[in-house]
Design an enzyme around this catalytic site. Structure first.
Site, PDB file in Angstrom:
ATOM      1  N   PRO A  53       0.810  -1.225   0.000  1.00  0.00           N
ATOM      2  CA  PRO A  53       0.000   0.000   0.000  1.00  0.00           C
ATOM      3  C   PRO A  53       0.849   1.284   0.000  1.00  0.00           C
ATOM      4  O   PRO A  53       0.393   2.335  -0.428  1.00  0.00           O
ATOM      5  CB  PRO A  53      -0.814  -0.084   1.298  1.00  0.00           C
ATOM      6  CG  PRO A  53      -0.802  -1.518   1.674  1.00  0.00           C
ATOM      7  CD  PRO A  53       0.510  -2.051   1.180  1.00  0.00           C
ATOM      8  N   SER A  54       2.095   1.200   0.462  1.00  0.00           N
ATOM      9  CA  SER A  54       2.924   2.394   0.628  1.00  0.00           C
ATOM     10  C   SER A  54       3.323   2.978  -0.713  1.00  0.00           C
ATOM     11  O   SER A  54       3.981   2.309  -1.519  1.00  0.00           O
ATOM     12  CB  SER A  54       4.175   2.032   1.445  1.00  0.00           C
ATOM     13  OG  SER A  54       5.184   2.995   1.272  1.00  0.00           O
TER      14      SER A  54
END
Lengths: 219, 220
Positions: free
Chosen positions: A11-12
């Site tokens: 997700p980063s």
């Protein structure tokens, strides 16, 4: 070639440009998940490798490299068959560099990271944060005025860096294709990359995490 | 060699990083003031050259380059006699690059610009989380300098110019405790000894004056 290991969390936003670059360069690597929500980046072991305790981090043999932009520049320089993803010509490189630093400061540090801090802690977003994101879209539109790619006429690591951020920022402000024509066209162009899933999967996860906070915008 | 022109104001930390680099390289250039308070960066003429309307901007023989980090990398690559200020060795360069991106995001955007942007919008009280963002910078720099005399290793690089320009400006908001940040304090003193350090120090004083004139106070 030494063993390449990428430490990160899908997700980063900064992790995904590195995955795009590795896919574009067709360089094999191991992926080790460092769950930043569980604060795994603060483990003693990780801190020894990266005292700034961020993701992504690349291990090439014994060397530890971090910051997504520095990692991508390193990867192209070391493993690229040619320099098209990160031109060696000083003037061409200066344009790619400016786009990368724009991503690092204006887009990631300001528009994404500061907004995330509100959304994931107080869950109330000041209006000025949405204005900062709109400003990013406006600047992207101006950079794309005369070119198909963010730093000129062909794909570079600056496109990888920025598509990850932009595809994450839509969690906060949608991109109206009638208002941001060039930006919308560039996003579609990037989505056609054969390895685009390296970004798409994590972007969806990021958007879901944001929506799950049920944050509100300050009136 | 074509004509080099640097556009900016001395108070601006990224402009000073470019001035330090130009001085280190011994490069002659013209300096054109772009008065931000008078919104000169938003003029049609400036926007044509730099649609991001920031300073510094470098014009080299007609080509317009902006972002201080991109400018200083360009200057060394094009004009330096050797690569010591920006090593070509890939691993050494990766460390310099990481420090430059750290400056761009964590130091300039998050610690400094977040405060100055607020001040310009009329937010005179600096909230606690902005103070914390500055303290975080000092902590990280102390760590980076643990085993090194310079920010990216054992010799001077453009990363030192970039970081010192902002870090020498932050103390107007949060002082650097010399007892707590021993390495950081020593590093700043080391750079102050550079024969061309006035390219930074003059602008630091102007920045301090500007911040005080904007009526900044710190949340208790």
């Amino acid at each position: 070639m030494g063993k390449l290991t990428l430490y990160g969390f899908d997700p980063s936003p900064p992790v995904r440009p590195v995955k795009l670059a590795l896919a574009a360069l067709q360089v094999p690597y191991d992926f080790i998940e460092v769950n930043v929500i569980k604060r795994e980046q603060l483990s003693e072991e990780y801190l020894k490798k990266n005292p700034q305790h961020t993701v992504p981090m690349l291990e090439d043999g014994e060397a530890c490299i971090w910051d997504s932009h520095a990692i991508m520049a390193y990867l192209v320089s070391k493993y690229g068959k040619d320099d098209s993803l990160y031109p060696k010509d000083p003037l061409q490189r200066a344009i790619v560099d400016q786009r990368l630093y724009f991503e690092s400061g204006v887009v990631y540090a300001d528009a994404i990271r500061r907004t995330n801090t509100y959304v994931f802690t107080t869950k109330v977003l000041p209006k000025e944060r949405l204005e900062a994101i709109v400003e990013v879209y406006n600047l992207m539109e101006s950079f794309l005025m005369k070119h198909d790619y963010i730093a000129g006429d062909h794909l570079t690591i600056a496109d990888f860096s920025l598509i990850s951020s932009i595809s994450s920022l839509v969690a906060y402000v949608e991109i109206d294709s009638s208002k941001w024509k060039k930006l919308s066209a560039w996003i579609k162009r990037m989505e056609k990359l054969p390895y685009y899933s390296e970004n798409a999967i994590g972007a969806e996860q990021f958007i879901a995490l944001v929506k799950n906070t049920n944050f509100t915008v300050e009136a | 060699m074509g004509k080099i022109t640097l556009y900016g104001v001395d108070a601006s930390p990224p402009v000073r990083a470019c001035k330090l680099t130009l001085a280190a390289l011994g490069l002659p250039y013209d300096f054109v003031v772009v008065n931000l308070m008078e919104r000169e960066h938003l003029s049609e003429a400036y926007l044509k050259k730099n649609p991001q309307h920031t300073v510094p901007m470098l014009e080299d023989d007609g080509a317009c380059i902006w972002d201080s980090h991109a400018i200083i990398c360009y200057l060394v690559s094009k004009y330096a006699k050797d690569d010591s200020l920006y090593p070509k060795d890939l691993l050494k360069r990766a460390v310099v690059d990481q420090r430059l991106y750290f400056e761009s995001g964590v130091v300039f955007a998050n610690a400094l610009r977040s405060v100055t942007a607020g001040l310009i919008r009329g937010i005179k009280v600096v909230p606690k989380e902005r103070i914390q963002a500055i303290v975080e910078v000092y902590e990280f720099l102390e760590t980076f300098l643990k085993d090194n005399d310079y920010i990216a290793g054992d010799h001077l690089t453009i990363a030192d110019f970039s970081v010192v320009s902002t870090v020498s400006s932050l103390p107007v908001i949060v002082e650097i405790d010399a007892a707590k940040y021993v390495k950081l304090t020593a590093w700043i003193k080391r750079l102050e000894k550079l024969p061309y350090y006035s390219e930074n120090s003059v602008g630091v004083q102007q920045f301090f004056g500007l911040i005080k004139n904007l009526g900044m106070t710190v949340e208790a």
